[in-house]
Motif scaffolding. Structure first.
Motif, PDB file in Angstrom:
ATOM      1  N   HIS A   1      43.915 -56.975  -0.718  1.00  0.00           N
ATOM      2  CA  HIS A   1      44.478 -58.031  -1.570  1.00  0.00           C
ATOM      3  C   HIS A   1      44.481 -57.586  -3.039  1.00  0.00           C
ATOM      4  O   HIS A   1      45.494 -57.656  -3.730  1.00  0.00           O
ATOM      5  CB  HIS A   1      43.658 -59.315  -1.395  1.00  0.00           C
ATOM      6  CG  HIS A   1      44.074 -60.423  -2.303  1.00  0.00           C
ATOM      7  ND1 HIS A   1      44.961 -61.413  -1.913  1.00  0.00           N
ATOM      8  CD2 HIS A   1      43.764 -60.700  -3.594  1.00  0.00           C
ATOM      9  CE1 HIS A   1      45.166 -62.237  -2.927  1.00  0.00           C
ATOM     10  NE2 HIS A   1      44.448 -61.826  -3.965  1.00  0.00           N
ATOM     11  N   GLU A   2      43.336 -57.134  -3.500  1.00  0.00           N
ATOM     12  CA  GLU A   2      43.225 -56.733  -4.917  1.00  0.00           C
ATOM     13  C   GLU A   2      44.087 -55.524  -5.223  1.00  0.00           C
ATOM     14  O   GLU A   2      44.741 -55.450  -6.266  1.00  0.00           O
ATOM     15  CB  GLU A   2      41.765 -56.454  -5.289  1.00  0.00           C
ATOM     16  CG  GLU A   2      40.835 -57.665  -5.169  1.00  0.00           C
ATOM     17  CD  GLU A   2      41.335 -58.902  -5.892  1.00  0.00           C
ATOM     18  OE1 GLU A   2      42.098 -58.763  -6.873  1.00  0.00           O
ATOM     19  OE2 GLU A   2      40.997 -60.019  -5.458  1.00  0.00           O
TER      20      GLU A   2
ATOM     21  N   GLU B   1      50.109 -62.749  -5.337  1.00  0.00           N
ATOM     22  CA  GLU B   1      49.027 -62.903  -4.364  1.00  0.00           C
ATOM     23  C   GLU B   1      49.388 -62.385  -2.977  1.00  0.00           C
ATOM     24  O   GLU B   1      48.507 -62.149  -2.149  1.00  0.00           O
ATOM     25  CB  GLU B   1      48.625 -64.382  -4.265  1.00  0.00           C
ATOM     26  CG  GLU B   1      48.102 -64.983  -5.564  1.00  0.00           C
ATOM     27  CD  GLU B   1      46.904 -64.240  -6.135  1.00  0.00           C
ATOM     28  OE1 GLU B   1      46.176 -63.575  -5.363  1.00  0.00           O
ATOM     29  OE2 GLU B   1      46.705 -64.300  -7.370  1.00  0.00           O
TER      30      GLU B   1
ATOM     31  N   TYR C   1      48.253 -69.402  -4.058  1.00  0.00           N
ATOM     32  CA  TYR C   1      47.719 -68.921  -2.777  1.00  0.00           C
ATOM     33  C   TYR C   1      48.379 -69.626  -1.599  1.00  0.00           C
ATOM     34  O   TYR C   1      48.533 -69.054  -0.523  1.00  0.00           O
ATOM     35  CB  TYR C   1      46.200 -69.104  -2.714  1.00  0.00           C
ATOM     36  CG  TYR C   1      45.489 -68.421  -3.854  1.00  0.00           C
ATOM     37  CD1 TYR C   1      45.413 -67.030  -3.925  1.00  0.00           C
ATOM     38  CD2 TYR C   1      44.901 -69.155  -4.878  1.00  0.00           C
ATOM     39  CE1 TYR C   1      44.768 -66.399  -4.974  1.00  0.00           C
ATOM     40  CE2 TYR C   1      44.251 -68.533  -5.928  1.00  0.00           C
ATOM     41  CZ  TYR C   1      44.188 -67.156  -5.980  1.00  0.00           C
ATOM     42  OH  TYR C   1      43.546 -66.530  -7.025  1.00  0.00           O
TER      43      TYR C   1
HETATM   44 ZN    ZN Z   1      44.657 -62.395  -5.908  1.00  0.00          ZN
END
Ligand code: ZN
Ligand code: X8Z
Length: 617
Positions: free
Chosen positions: A387-388, A415, A526
C-alpha cells in the motif's frame, strides 16, 4: 499537514494541510520564513491569473519542502522541539496557502487557459483545514493539530499493571479469543481520546471559519468539493457506490455473526442484532481478516497463512519491503532510490516516540521518497508495505508534472495503487516468489475469497462512515455534546456493530481513537479506493488476457500492464479524474461491479450458509 503529496494522502499526519499545492520551479525561494509577496503588495497592479498561478505555485512548492522535512522530523521523533518546529512550519504554510486560496478564488475561470484554470481550482479546494485570515489563528490550529496527533501517537493505557500501546493492543486483538480480555483492550484504547474532544471541537470551528472565507458552507463541503463534480453530487455518488456493495456486506455480516455466536455463545455475541466491535480482530472493526480462523469454512481446504509463511521463510521488515519493490520492478518500474533505504523508517525505533501509523512521503516533490512504518512480520503489514509503496511509485510517476498537478487523480486513486498490486498477491504469486511450494486447488477458493472479503468488503461501511460523521461535525448537525452518539449511530447503521460493555461513558470521544480523526486525514478516499482498486485490477487482468476466475489473476511480471498503469499515474492530477480512470480502464465512472464480479462465487456461498437466518440488525 504540509504538502499534499507528502502528508496528504500518504496519510501522514496532516495538520492544516495545504492543498494542492504545487510546485515545481527550481527557482522557488527556499522555505524561508519571509514569504515572497505574491498577493499583497498594495499599490502593485493585480497579477494576471497566469502570473499569479506561476508565483503561487513556486512559493508553495518551496514552503512544502521545508514543512515536510520538519514534519518528518516530528513524526519520527516526537519531542517538545520537533512539535514546535513542525507546528510553526505548518502554520506558516497553512496561513500562506489559505491566503493564496482566497486570491485564487477571486479570479473568474471564464476565458482562462485550461491549465491555469485548473490550477486555480486546485489551489482553492486543496487545503484540508484552511485557516481564517485573522492574525495568529493558523498557529493556533497547527498547535491543536500537533497536540491531538501527539495524544494519539503516544497513547497508552494500563492493564494488569502494565502500560500497553496501540501496537501491543492490536497485536493481542489479532490472536486473543477471550472476550473479557478483548473488551478490556478495546475499552483501554478508547480511554486515550476523551481529552481530545474540546480541542477537536475548537479546530473544527476554526477550520469552518477558514472554509467560509473561501466560499464553502463548511469544511465538509470543502472536502466534498475535491472530486471534479459538485459537492452534493459527490455525496450522492458515495451512496450509489455503497448501494452496489451493501448486499454483499449484509451477507458477510450475517455469516460472521452466526460464526461468532457459535464460538462465543449468546451471552457474548447474540445471534441477532449488531456484532460486538471487539470480536472482529481489529481495534476499529474495520477489517476482519484476523479472525479468519473463527469464521473459516468448515468443509473446505484452508486458506494460506501468509503470516506463518513469512515467518517460516525468515522474512524481516526490510525483506518485506524489498519484496514489495520486487513486485513493482516486475511491472517495469525503476528500483527505489538508494535514499529510500537510507532515509525511510521501516521499523519502530527504540527509545523515542514516533507516529507509528504507516505513511509514505515525498520530501522534495521529486526523488526523496520514503515510507514510515512500524513494520512487523505479518500478513497485514505485508499488505500495508505494498500500500505505502504504491503511494511512493505514484509520487515518482508524476514528479515531472508542475507542482499543482503532483497528486493523485483524486485521493482515492492514491490509496488504490498499492492495494491494486496487493490484490495480485495470489497463491500463484506466492509460489513464484518461493513463499509456498504449491498452489492449492479450486477447493481453497472459498477460503481465499472469504479471507479477502473479511479485509476488503468488511472495510467498506467503515470507509464510508468516518467522513459521514465528519460531514455532520463540520455542518453542525453533530455538536460536541453529541459527537459520540452520532458516531455510534453511524457505526451501527452502516457496519452493524456496537461497543462492548454497553452504553459508552458520557465523556467518551471514540472517533478520536481512530488515527485519521486526530490527524485530520480525510477518510472517504479509502472507501473510494476499496472500489477503485478492484476496478483497476479487473482492467489490468483484462489487459493481461486473463480468462480464469478474477481472484486468481496476478499481474506480477506483466510489463505491458505496468506501462499502461504508469501512463495513468504520470498524469497526476493534471486532468479531472474521469480522464485518468478512462486512460487505464476505459470507464469514466467509478463502478463497484468489479467488486461484485470478484466476489461472485463467495456471494452465492454466503447466501447458502445464511439460508434460514434473519440477516440484518
Ligand atoms: Zn495510504
Ligand atoms: O491509513 C491507511 C494507510 C495509510 S494511507 C496505512 N489506511 C487506512 C487505515 O489504516 O485506516 C489503509 C487502509 C485504511
Amino acid at each position: 499537514m504540509l504538502s499534499m503529496k507528502k502528508a496528504r494522502w500518504l496519510a501522514a499526519a496532516a495538520i492544516v494541510a495545504l492543498a494542492a499545492a504545487c510546485a515545481h520551479e527550481a527557482t522557488a525561494p527556499s522555505a524561508s520564513v519571509t514569504p515572497v509577496p505574491v498577493v499583497a503588495a498594495p499599490p502593485a497592479p493585480r497579477l494576471s491569473a497566469a502570473e499569479f498561478v506561476a508565483r503561487a505555485e513556486a512559493e508553495l512548492a518551496a514552503m512544502s519542502e521545508a514543512a515536510g522535512r520538519a514534519d518528518w522530523m516530528r513524526q519520527t521523533n516526537i519531542t517538545f522541539d520537533t512539535n514546535w518546529l513542525a507546528a510553526r512550519a505548518n502554520a506558516q504554510i497553512t496561513e500562506r496557502a489559505s491566503a493564496l486560496a482566497k486570491e485564487a478564488a477571486s479570479y473568474p475561470a471564464a476565458g482562462l487557459d485550461p491549465v491555469v484554470a485548473r490550477k486555480l481550482e486546485l489551489m482553492k479546494r486543496g487545503l484540508t483545514l484552511p485557516a481564517p485570515g485573522r492574525e495568529g489563528v493558523a498557529q493556533q490550529m497547527a498547535d491543536i493539530a500537533t497536540k491531538l496527533e501527539e495524544i494519539y501517537a503516544t497513547g497508552t493505557f494500563r492493564i494488569d499493571g502494565r502500560d500497553i500501546d496501540l501496537e501491543a493492543a492490536s497485536n493481542e486483538m489479532v490472536t486473543s479469543r477471550d472476550p473479557r480480555r478483548l473488551a478490556a483492550l478495546w475499552t483501554g484504547w478508547h480511554s486515550i481520546s476523551p481529552p481530545m474532544r474540546d480541542d477537536y471541537a475548537r479546530l473544527v470551528s476554526l477550520a469552518n471559519e477558514g472554509s467560509a472565507e473561501l466560499g464553502f458552507t463548511d469544511t465538509g463541503a470543502l472536502w466534498r468539493s475535491k472530486y471534479d463534480m459538485p459537492a452534493d453530487a459527490f455525496a450522492a455518488e458515495t451512496d450509489r457506490l455503497w448501494g452496489q456493495v451493501e448486499p454483499l456486506y449484509k451477507q458477510l455480516h450475517c455469516y460472521t455473526r452466526a460464526r461468532l455466536n457459535a464460538r462465543y455463545g449468546e451471552a457474548v455475541q447474540p445471534a441477532s442484532g449488531p456484532i460486538r466491535a471487539d470480536l472482529l480482530g481489529n481495534m476499529w472493526a474495520q477489517s476482519w481478516g484476523n479472525i479468519y480462523d473463527v469464521v473459516a469454512p468448515r468443509t473446505r481446504a484452508p486458506s494460506i497463512d501468509v503470516t506463518a509463511r513469512l515467518r517460516a521463510n525468515r522474512y524481516d521488515a526490510v525483506k518485506m519491503v524489498r519484496t514489495g519493490e520486487g513486485f513493482f520492478s516486475s511491472l517495469g518500474f525503476a528500483p527505489l532510490p538508494e535514499t529510500f533505504w537510507q532515509r525511510s523508517m521501516i521499523t519502530r525505533p527504540q527509545g523515542r516516540d514516533v507516529v507509528c501509523h504507516a505513511s509514505a512521503w515525498d520530501l522534495d516533490n521529486m526523488d526523496d521518497i520514503r515510507i514510515k512504518m512500524c513494520t512487523e512480520v505479518n500478513e497485514e503489514d505485508f499488505q500495508t508495505v505494498h500500500h505505502e509503496l504504491g503511494h511512493n511509485y505514484y509520487q515518482r510517476a508524476y514528479k515531472n508534472q508542475p507542482y499543482m498537478f503532483k497528486d493523485g487523480a483524486n485521493d482515492g486513486f492514491h490509496e488504490a495503487i498499492g492495494d491494486m498490486v496487493g490484490l495480485s498477491i495470489t497463491p500463484e504469486y506466492l509460489r513464484r516468489i518461493g513463499l509456498i511450494n504449491q498452489v492449492p486447488g479450486d477447493a481453497a477458493d472459498t477460503g481465499l475469497l472469504l479471507r479477502m472479503a473479511l479485509d476488503k468488503v468488511a472495510f467498506m461501511p467503515f470507509g464510508l462512515l468516518v467522513d459521514k460523521w465528519r460531514w455532520q461535525v463540520y455542518s453542525g448537525q453533530a455538536t460536541p455534546a453529541t459527537y459520540n452518539e452520532a458516531w455510534w449511530k453511524l457505526r451501527t447503521q452502516y457496519q452493524g456493530i456496537v461497543a462492548p460493555g454497553g452504553p459508552r461513558p458520557a465523556d467518551a470521544f471514540d472517533p478520536g481513537a481512530k488515527y485519521h480523526v486526530p490527524a485530520n486525514v480525510p477518510y472517504m478516499r479509502y472507501f473510494l479506493s476499496h472500489i477503485l482498486q478492484f476496478q483497476f485490477y479487473r482492467a489490468a487482468c483484462q489487459q493481461a488476457g486473463w480468462t480464469g476466475p478474477l481472484h486468481r489473476c496476478t499481474i506480477y511480471g506483466n510489463k505491458e500492464v505496468g506501462a499502461r498503469f504508469n501512463a495513468m499515474m504520470e498524469m497526476g492530477q493534471s486532468k479531472p479524474w474521469p480522464d485518468a480512470l478512462e486512460a487505464f480502464t476505459g470507464q469514466r465512472e467509478i463502478d463497484a461491479s468489479a467488486v461484485t464480479d470478484y466476489f461472485k462465487p463467495l456471494q452465492g456461498w454466503l447466501e447458502e450458509q445464511n439460508r434460514g437466518q434473519q440477516c440484518g440488525w
